[in-house]
Design an enzyme around this catalytic site. Sequence first.
Site, mmCIF file in Angstrom:
data_model
loop_
_atom_site.group_PDB
_atom_site.id
_atom_site.type_symbol
_atom_site.label_atom_id
_atom_site.label_comp_id
_atom_site.label_asym_id
_atom_site.label_seq_id
_atom_site.Cartn_x
_atom_site.Cartn_y
_atom_site.Cartn_z
ATOM 1 N N THR A 110 5.494 8.911 5.321
ATOM 2 C CA THR A 110 4.648 9.229 6.415
ATOM 3 C C THR A 110 4.025 7.913 6.885
ATOM 4 O O THR A 110 3.254 7.446 6.421
ATOM 5 C CB THR A 110 3.655 10.332 5.784
ATOM 6 N N LYS A 185 4.421 15.752 11.611
ATOM 7 C CA LYS A 185 3.843 15.670 10.291
ATOM 8 C C LYS A 185 2.164 15.591 10.309
ATOM 9 O O LYS A 185 1.326 16.032 9.819
ATOM 10 C CB LYS A 185 4.329 14.568 9.521
ATOM 11 N N LYS A 260 -5.481 9.705 4.385
ATOM 12 C CA LYS A 260 -4.355 8.803 4.836
ATOM 13 C C LYS A 260 -3.851 9.546 6.347
ATOM 14 O O LYS A 260 -3.642 9.219 7.523
ATOM 15 C CB LYS A 260 -3.349 8.258 4.024
HETATM 16 P P1 NAD Z 1 4.208 5.966 -4.216
HETATM 17 O O1 NAD Z 1 3.109 4.870 -3.908
HETATM 18 O O2 NAD Z 1 4.304 6.858 -5.260
HETATM 19 O O3 NAD Z 1 5.897 5.253 -4.052
HETATM 20 C C1 NAD Z 1 5.998 4.519 -3.225
HETATM 21 C C2 NAD Z 1 6.896 3.312 -3.548
HETATM 22 O O4 NAD Z 1 7.153 2.215 -2.663
HETATM 23 C C3 NAD Z 1 6.208 2.768 -4.907
HETATM 24 O O5 NAD Z 1 7.139 2.681 -6.082
HETATM 25 C C4 NAD Z 1 6.204 1.170 -4.524
HETATM 26 O O6 NAD Z 1 6.527 0.413 -5.483
HETATM 27 C C5 NAD Z 1 7.420 1.062 -3.455
HETATM 28 N N1 NAD Z 1 7.586 0.044 -2.482
HETATM 29 C C6 NAD Z 1 6.203 -0.423 -1.737
HETATM 30 N N2 NAD Z 1 6.760 -1.500 -1.009
HETATM 31 C C7 NAD Z 1 7.906 -1.965 -1.517
HETATM 32 C C8 NAD Z 1 8.888 -2.597 -0.777
HETATM 33 N N3 NAD Z 1 8.344 -3.901 0.058
HETATM 34 N N4 NAD Z 1 10.233 -2.626 -1.491
HETATM 35 C C9 NAD Z 1 10.471 -1.668 -2.282
HETATM 36 N N5 NAD Z 1 9.690 -0.601 -2.682
HETATM 37 C C10 NAD Z 1 8.560 -0.702 -2.191
HETATM 38 O O7 NAD Z 1 4.109 6.843 -3.068
HETATM 39 P P2 NAD Z 1 4.544 8.560 -2.979
HETATM 40 O O8 NAD Z 1 3.655 9.463 -3.463
HETATM 41 O O9 NAD Z 1 5.863 8.508 -3.345
HETATM 42 O O10 NAD Z 1 4.849 8.451 -1.425
HETATM 43 C C11 NAD Z 1 5.592 7.915 -0.490
HETATM 44 C C12 NAD Z 1 5.611 8.501 0.894
HETATM 45 O O11 NAD Z 1 5.766 9.842 0.985
HETATM 46 C C13 NAD Z 1 4.178 8.195 1.629
HETATM 47 O O12 NAD Z 1 4.264 7.643 2.883
HETATM 48 C C14 NAD Z 1 3.382 9.569 1.535
HETATM 49 O O13 NAD Z 1 2.420 9.320 2.540
HETATM 50 C C15 NAD Z 1 4.416 10.496 1.427
HETATM 51 N N6 NAD Z 1 4.291 11.874 0.697
HETATM 52 C C16 NAD Z 1 3.799 11.882 -0.100
HETATM 53 C C17 NAD Z 1 3.514 13.179 -0.706
HETATM 54 C C18 NAD Z 1 3.034 13.431 -2.140
HETATM 55 O O14 NAD Z 1 2.467 14.469 -2.650
HETATM 56 N N7 NAD Z 1 3.000 12.098 -3.070
HETATM 57 C C19 NAD Z 1 3.790 14.260 -0.023
HETATM 58 C C20 NAD Z 1 4.272 14.107 1.246
HETATM 59 C C21 NAD Z 1 4.667 12.865 1.698
#
Ligand code: NAD
Length: 311
Positions: A110, A185, A260
Amino acid sequence: MGELVVANVSIDNGQEKIAFIGLGNMGAPMALNLINAGYQVCGYDVISANLDALRNAGGKAATSISTAVKNADIIVTMLPAGKHVRSVLTGREGVFSSAKTDALIIDSSTIDVTTARDMADMAKNNGLGMIDAPVSGGIMGAEAGTLTFMCGGEDKAFKRAKPLLEAMGANIIHAGGAGNGQAAKVCNNMLLGISMIGVSEAFNLADALGLDRQKLFDISSTASGQCWSLNTYCPVPGPVPTSPANNDYQPGFSVAMMLKDLKLAQNAAQSTQANTPLGELATDLYEAFDKAGNAGVDFSGIIKFLREQKV
Ligand code: NAD
């Protein structure tokens, strides 16, 4: 079944090879669903424990972005925010400089609409297809493979992405050109934040008036006040047993995540001069709730804050 191994002979049966960058709370179960659907998945994350988990689930773990993507037909990114997506795509040895020329990029993070559109333009200039495909449904939806994907991009790229998205989601919707998935979104989640505050205020007023919460639920959930925040995710314990209110407001969908998304919506509203006064107020209320030490609480917990703080 991307690759069949028969008596040490490896036969590629033609299914597309997937690179998956960002194996966190959402990315890990999404990648697992791709593996379970028979895709070959090569993943990368900056956290080594996330790579171990992918390896244990049957995927390949890469040591860099460039190694993960160099043989991939489709590259999925699931990263925290726009700056991470920009760096993974445009960085030295990032996706744009390492991917095959006919590869397709699906960004499911997102992020802000402007970055999404910039990235789509840059992908095109690099000869790559790209769609933005943020999701709704949270970690439970990611695990169950029932996510909703809101997609922006050209028809050709969307059609190519769709079978892969179907392995991770239940509703795959093409919302228009580049960035329109992110636009959908932020509009949806601004509405969600506002509606949760509205439902919370109604329950708090009912308490003050001596109206039983279950009675308000029974009436409003079938009357004109019905909405997802009430009917499916009720912020008081009792009426909807699966809602986080029955589990001490454990997320679910955290306040930090809601804030966010509300900020992304406000930035989008400012840059387009769209009038969103309730979206602005919802952002201020969630910011105050977050700052009071509730970043990790489910967003429906704002009902207690509204009751106690008299904001
Ligand atoms: P998270 O922080 O658990 O996962 C993100 C991952 O990206 C982490 O494991 C991090 O180490 C990795 N990362 C960061 N920089 C990196 C790089 N340069 N190279 C490789 N990996 C890298 O977050 P999440 O909960 O999985 O959410 C991911 C996305 O989905 C976000 O944008 C969030 O807003 C969206 N989202 C989350 C939810 C939810 O319920 N968690 C729901 C809908 C949307």
